[in-house]
Design a protein around this motif. Structure first.
Motif, PDB file in Angstrom:
ATOM      1  N   ARG A 114      76.063-102.076  96.007  1.00 43.00           N
ATOM      2  CA  ARG A 114      75.796-100.699  96.407  1.00 43.00           C
ATOM      3  C   ARG A 114      74.291-100.457  96.447  1.00 43.00           C
ATOM      4  NH1 ARG A 114      79.563 -96.660  93.064  1.00 43.00           N
ATOM      5  NH2 ARG A 114      78.580 -95.221  94.535  1.00 43.00           N
ATOM      6  N   PRO A 115      73.684-100.637  97.623  1.00 42.75           N
ATOM      7  CA  PRO A 115      72.225-100.478  97.733  1.00 42.75           C
ATOM      8  C   PRO A 115      71.734 -99.119  97.266  1.00 42.75           C
ATOM      9  CG  PRO A 115      73.139-101.454  99.727  1.00 42.75           C
ATOM     10  CD  PRO A 115      74.304-101.017  98.901  1.00 42.75           C
ATOM     11  N   GLY A 116      72.582 -98.094  97.396  1.00 43.94           N
ATOM     12  CA  GLY A 116      72.167 -96.758  96.999  1.00 43.94           C
ATOM     13  C   GLY A 116      71.946 -96.605  95.509  1.00 43.94           C
ATOM     14  N   MET A 117      72.486 -97.536  94.696  1.00 37.02           N
ATOM     15  CA  MET A 117      72.327 -97.447  93.249  1.00 37.02           C
ATOM     16  C   MET A 117      70.857 -97.542  92.838  1.00 37.02           C
ATOM     17  SD  MET A 117      75.423 -97.202  91.794  1.00 37.02           S
ATOM     18  CE  MET A 117      75.529 -98.007  90.206  1.00 37.02           C
ATOM     19  N   LYS A 118      70.066 -98.221  93.643  1.00 33.59           N
ATOM     20  CA  LYS A 118      68.641 -98.358  93.339  1.00 33.59           C
ATOM     21  C   LYS A 118      67.954 -97.002  93.328  1.00 33.59           C
ATOM     22  CE  LYS A 118      64.477-100.780  94.946  1.00 33.59           C
ATOM     23  NZ  LYS A 118      63.907-101.648  96.009  1.00 33.59           N
ATOM     24  N   VAL A 119      68.443 -96.093  94.152  1.00 35.93           N
ATOM     25  CA  VAL A 119      67.863 -94.757  94.235  1.00 35.93           C
ATOM     26  C   VAL A 119      68.015 -94.024  92.910  1.00 35.93           C
ATOM     27  CG1 VAL A 119      68.005 -92.523  95.409  1.00 35.93           C
ATOM     28  CG2 VAL A 119      68.269 -94.641  96.710  1.00 35.93           C
ATOM     29  N   LEU A 120      69.140 -94.219  92.230  1.00 36.63           N
ATOM     30  CA  LEU A 120      69.357 -93.556  90.952  1.00 36.63           C
ATOM     31  C   LEU A 120      68.280 -93.944  89.942  1.00 36.63           C
ATOM     32  CD1 LEU A 120      73.245 -93.975  90.589  1.00 36.63           C
ATOM     33  CD2 LEU A 120      71.963 -92.128  91.697  1.00 36.63           C
ATOM     34  N   GLU A 121      67.912 -95.210  89.949  1.00 34.88           N
ATOM     35  CA  GLU A 121      66.864 -95.679  89.046  1.00 34.88           C
ATOM     36  C   GLU A 121      65.503 -95.123  89.452  1.00 34.88           C
ATOM     37  OE1 GLU A 121      66.909 -99.913  88.898  1.00 34.88           O
ATOM     38  OE2 GLU A 121      69.047-100.047  88.440  1.00 34.88           O
ATOM     39  N   GLU A 122      65.206 -95.175  90.739  1.00 32.69           N
ATOM     40  CA  GLU A 122      63.905 -94.719  91.219  1.00 32.69           C
ATOM     41  C   GLU A 122      63.685 -93.234  90.972  1.00 32.69           C
ATOM     42  OE1 GLU A 122      63.292 -97.880  94.934  1.00 32.69           O
ATOM     43  OE2 GLU A 122      63.867 -95.805  95.338  1.00 32.69           O
ATOM     44  N   GLN A 123      64.738 -92.448  91.120  1.00 37.32           N
ATOM     45  CA  GLN A 123      64.597 -90.996  90.982  1.00 37.32           C
ATOM     46  C   GLN A 123      65.043 -90.484  89.609  1.00 37.32           C
ATOM     47  OE1 GLN A 123      65.954 -88.661  94.310  1.00 37.32           O
ATOM     48  NE2 GLN A 123      65.280 -90.140  95.821  1.00 37.32           N
ATOM     49  N   HIS A 124      65.286 -91.418  88.690  1.00 36.78           N
ATOM     50  CA  HIS A 124      65.632 -91.068  87.304  1.00 36.78           C
ATOM     51  C   HIS A 124      66.837 -90.126  87.244  1.00 36.78           C
ATOM     52  CE1 HIS A 124      61.866 -93.005  86.272  1.00 36.78           C
ATOM     53  NE2 HIS A 124      61.238 -92.211  87.112  1.00 36.78           N
ATOM     54  N   ILE A 125      67.873 -90.488  87.993  1.00 37.53           N
ATOM     55  CA  ILE A 125      69.100 -89.716  88.010  1.00 37.53           C
ATOM     56  C   ILE A 125      70.076 -90.325  87.007  1.00 37.53           C
ATOM     57  CG2 ILE A 125      71.054 -88.992  89.430  1.00 37.53           C
ATOM     58  CD1 ILE A 125      69.125 -89.252  91.873  1.00 37.53           C
ATOM     59  N   ARG A 160      67.175 -82.917  94.821  1.00 36.83           N
ATOM     60  CA  ARG A 160      66.122 -82.760  93.816  1.00 36.83           C
ATOM     61  C   ARG A 160      65.217 -81.586  94.154  1.00 36.83           C
ATOM     62  NH1 ARG A 160      65.385 -84.788  88.879  1.00 36.83           N
ATOM     63  NH2 ARG A 160      65.600 -86.957  89.509  1.00 36.83           N
ATOM     64  N   ALA A 161      64.813 -81.487  95.410  1.00 35.21           N
ATOM     65  CA  ALA A 161      63.912 -80.402  95.814  1.00 35.21           C
ATOM     66  C   ALA A 161      64.574 -79.041  95.599  1.00 35.21           C
ATOM     67  CB  ALA A 161      63.512 -80.581  97.272  1.00 35.21           C
ATOM     68  N   ALA A 162      65.853 -78.935  95.985  1.00 39.94           N
ATOM     69  CA  ALA A 162      66.563 -77.662  95.815  1.00 39.94           C
ATOM     70  C   ALA A 162      66.776 -77.344  94.341  1.00 39.94           C
ATOM     71  CB  ALA A 162      67.904 -77.729  96.539  1.00 39.94           C
ATOM     72  N   ALA A 163      67.105 -78.363  93.553  1.00 38.18           N
ATOM     73  CA  ALA A 163      67.371 -78.153  92.132  1.00 38.18           C
ATOM     74  C   ALA A 163      66.118 -77.715  91.377  1.00 38.18           C
ATOM     75  CB  ALA A 163      67.933 -79.430  91.521  1.00 38.18           C
ATOM     76  N   VAL A 164      65.009 -78.375  91.655  1.00 38.37           N
ATOM     77  CA  VAL A 164      63.743 -78.014  90.994  1.00 38.37           C
ATOM     78  C   VAL A 164      63.362 -76.578  91.337  1.00 38.37           C
ATOM     79  CG1 VAL A 164      61.266 -78.483  90.916  1.00 38.37           C
ATOM     80  CG2 VAL A 164      62.900 -80.380  90.798  1.00 38.37           C
ATOM     81  N   ALA A 165      63.563 -76.195  92.579  1.00 39.36           N
ATOM     82  CA  ALA A 165      63.271 -74.815  92.995  1.00 39.36           C
ATOM     83  C   ALA A 165      64.145 -73.820  92.242  1.00 39.36           C
ATOM     84  CB  ALA A 165      63.476 -74.670  94.496  1.00 39.36           C
ATOM     85  N   ASP A 166      65.341 -74.260  91.844  1.00 36.72           N
ATOM     86  CA  ASP A 166      66.255 -73.398  91.096  1.00 36.72           C
ATOM     87  C   ASP A 166      66.059 -73.486  89.586  1.00 36.72           C
ATOM     88  OD1 ASP A 166      67.406 -72.564  93.468  1.00 36.72           O
ATOM     89  OD2 ASP A 166      69.082 -73.988  93.372  1.00 36.72           O
ATOM     90  N   GLY A 167      65.125 -74.339  89.161  1.00 36.30           N
ATOM     91  CA  GLY A 167      64.840 -74.457  87.738  1.00 36.30           C
ATOM     92  C   GLY A 167      65.566 -75.554  87.005  1.00 36.30           C
ATOM     93  N   TYR A 168      66.128 -76.516  87.742  1.00 36.37           N
ATOM     94  CA  TYR A 168      66.834 -77.643  87.124  1.00 36.37           C
ATOM     95  C   TYR A 168      65.990 -78.902  87.248  1.00 36.37           C
ATOM     96  CZ  TYR A 168      70.990 -74.664  87.157  1.00 36.37           C
ATOM     97  OH  TYR A 168      71.874 -73.640  86.948  1.00 36.37           O
ATOM     98  N   GLU A 169      65.576 -79.446  86.119  1.00 36.25           N
ATOM     99  CA  GLU A 169      64.751 -80.643  86.121  1.00 36.25           C
ATOM    100  C   GLU A 169      65.584 -81.916  86.006  1.00 36.25           C
ATOM    101  OE1 GLU A 169      61.551 -80.754  86.665  1.00 36.25           O
ATOM    102  OE2 GLU A 169      61.291 -78.574  86.741  1.00 36.25           O
ATOM    103  N   THR A 170      66.653 -81.881  85.222  1.00 37.57           N
ATOM    104  CA  THR A 170      67.521 -83.045  85.031  1.00 37.57           C
ATOM    105  C   THR A 170      68.539 -83.109  86.157  1.00 37.57           C
ATOM    106  OG1 THR A 170      67.294 -82.919  82.624  1.00 37.57           O
ATOM    107  CG2 THR A 170      69.171 -84.177  83.489  1.00 37.57           C
ATOM    108  N   MET A 171      68.777 -84.315  86.658  1.00 32.10           N
ATOM    109  CA  MET A 171      69.739 -84.494  87.741  1.00 32.10           C
ATOM    110  C   MET A 171      70.738 -85.574  87.354  1.00 32.10           C
ATOM    111  SD  MET A 171      68.795 -85.000  91.733  1.00 32.10           S
ATOM    112  CE  MET A 171      69.945 -85.665  92.921  1.00 32.10           C
ATOM    113  N   ILE A 172      72.028 -85.315  87.624  1.00 31.67           N
ATOM    114  CA  ILE A 172      73.094 -86.251  87.275  1.00 31.67           C
ATOM    115  C   ILE A 172      73.973 -86.514  88.494  1.00 31.67           C
ATOM    116  CG2 ILE A 172      73.114 -85.552  84.852  1.00 31.67           C
ATOM    117  CD1 ILE A 172      75.570 -83.850  85.417  1.00 31.67           C
ATOM    118  N   ASP A 173      74.718 -87.620  88.428  1.00 26.62           N
ATOM    119  CA  ASP A 173      75.655 -87.929  89.511  1.00 26.62           C
ATOM    120  C   ASP A 173      76.945 -88.500  88.930  1.00 26.62           C
ATOM    121  OD1 ASP A 173      75.115 -90.707  88.973  1.00 26.62           O
ATOM    122  OD2 ASP A 173      75.508 -91.164  91.080  1.00 26.62           O
ATOM    123  N   GLY A 174      77.931 -88.762  89.796  1.00 24.93           N
ATOM    124  CA  GLY A 174      79.250 -89.165  89.342  1.00 24.93           C
ATOM    125  C   GLY A 174      79.517 -90.654  89.294  1.00 24.93           C
TER     126      GLY A 174
END
Length: 243
Positions: free
Chosen positions: A123-134, A99-113
């Motif tokens: 999958r405990p990591g799925m909670k991160v997607l919700e928290e970070q609006h991915i 997120r930090a690198a993407a925002v610095a490059d001008g990308y506000e929206t973030m997606i994953d696979g």
């Protein structure tokens, strides 16, 4: 919703990229839809070298500029302590770095696979997607793992039949501290088995013992090559067990 419709609504995004089947197809679909989607790969101690090489190859074949973000994941105690929800803390750090690198490059929206077959419950990591609006386009569009493999094959992507590969940290017994040394041992042991032609397996660390887990179809060959296989594992561990 179809993927081209998703990218019409989100024409510019940063993709959390691993070089695996799902994120590879998602990058292909984004490029085909004419979207400005840039892949970001976090390179840490948890990813084996071949995953990095596959990510570089795939992004190159698709003409996408890969941004590699280096991260020392072992500096975080909540990760190296290896609790049951370690995946949550790890993914939070990794996605935060992207997120930090993407925002610095001008990308506000973030997606994953993440796809429609992925279960949220285990999958405990799925909670991160919700928290970070991915956003997860494959999941939003109802594409399962089998759909992704079929479409990837049709698209000619070399990743279409690539086995699912969880990070090296998943090989370390929960509660056992994760160190650079044991990650390297596991990676070397798995690389030795890859060289022997085995696929879709896991070498799990249980103390100083290697627990080898193989698909049932590969067990006969493992028994035939038992001596060589055990020799490869014992180069890194004092004992080896076939599960």
């Amino acid at each position: 919703m179809k993927l081209d419709e998703f990218f019409a609504e989100h024409p510019k995004a940063a993709l959390a990229f691993s070089g695996g089947t799902d994120s590879a197809f998602l990058l292909y679909a984004a490029r085909s839809a004419g979207a400005d989607v840039r892949p970001y790969l976090v390179k840490s101690q948890f990813q084996p070298e071949f995953e990095y090489e596959d990510a570089v190859r795939l992004s190159g074949e698709l003409g996408a500029e890969l941004r590699v973000v280096n991260a020392d994941i072992l500096q975080y105690d909540e990760v190296t302590a290896n609790p049951g929800n370690r995946c949550y803390f790890c993914k939070k750090r990794i996605m935060g770095a992207i997120r930090a690198a993407a925002v610095a490059d001008g990308y506000e929206t973030m997606i994953d696979g993440t796809n429609a077959s992925d279960e949220c419950g285990d999958r405990p990591g799925m909670k991160v997607l919700e928290e970070q609006h991915i956003l997860s386009p494959l999941r939003i569009c109802g594409l399962t793992k089998s759909d992704v493999r079929r479409l990837s094959k049709e698209a000619g992507l070399f990743t279409w039949d690539k086995p699912a590969y969880a990070c090296l940290a998943t090989r370390v017994q929960p509660g056992m501290r994760i160190t650079a040394e044991n990650l390297a041992r596991i990676e070397r042991a798995e690389q030795a088995l890859f060289t022997m032609g085995f696929r879709d397996f896991r070498v799990r660390q249980r103390g100083d013992t290697a627990l080898l887990q193989l698909p049932q179809a590969q067990l006969p060959r493992a028994l035939e090559q038992r001596k060589v296989l055990l020799q490869a594992l014992r180069a890194e561990f004092s004992a080896a067990v076939l599960d």
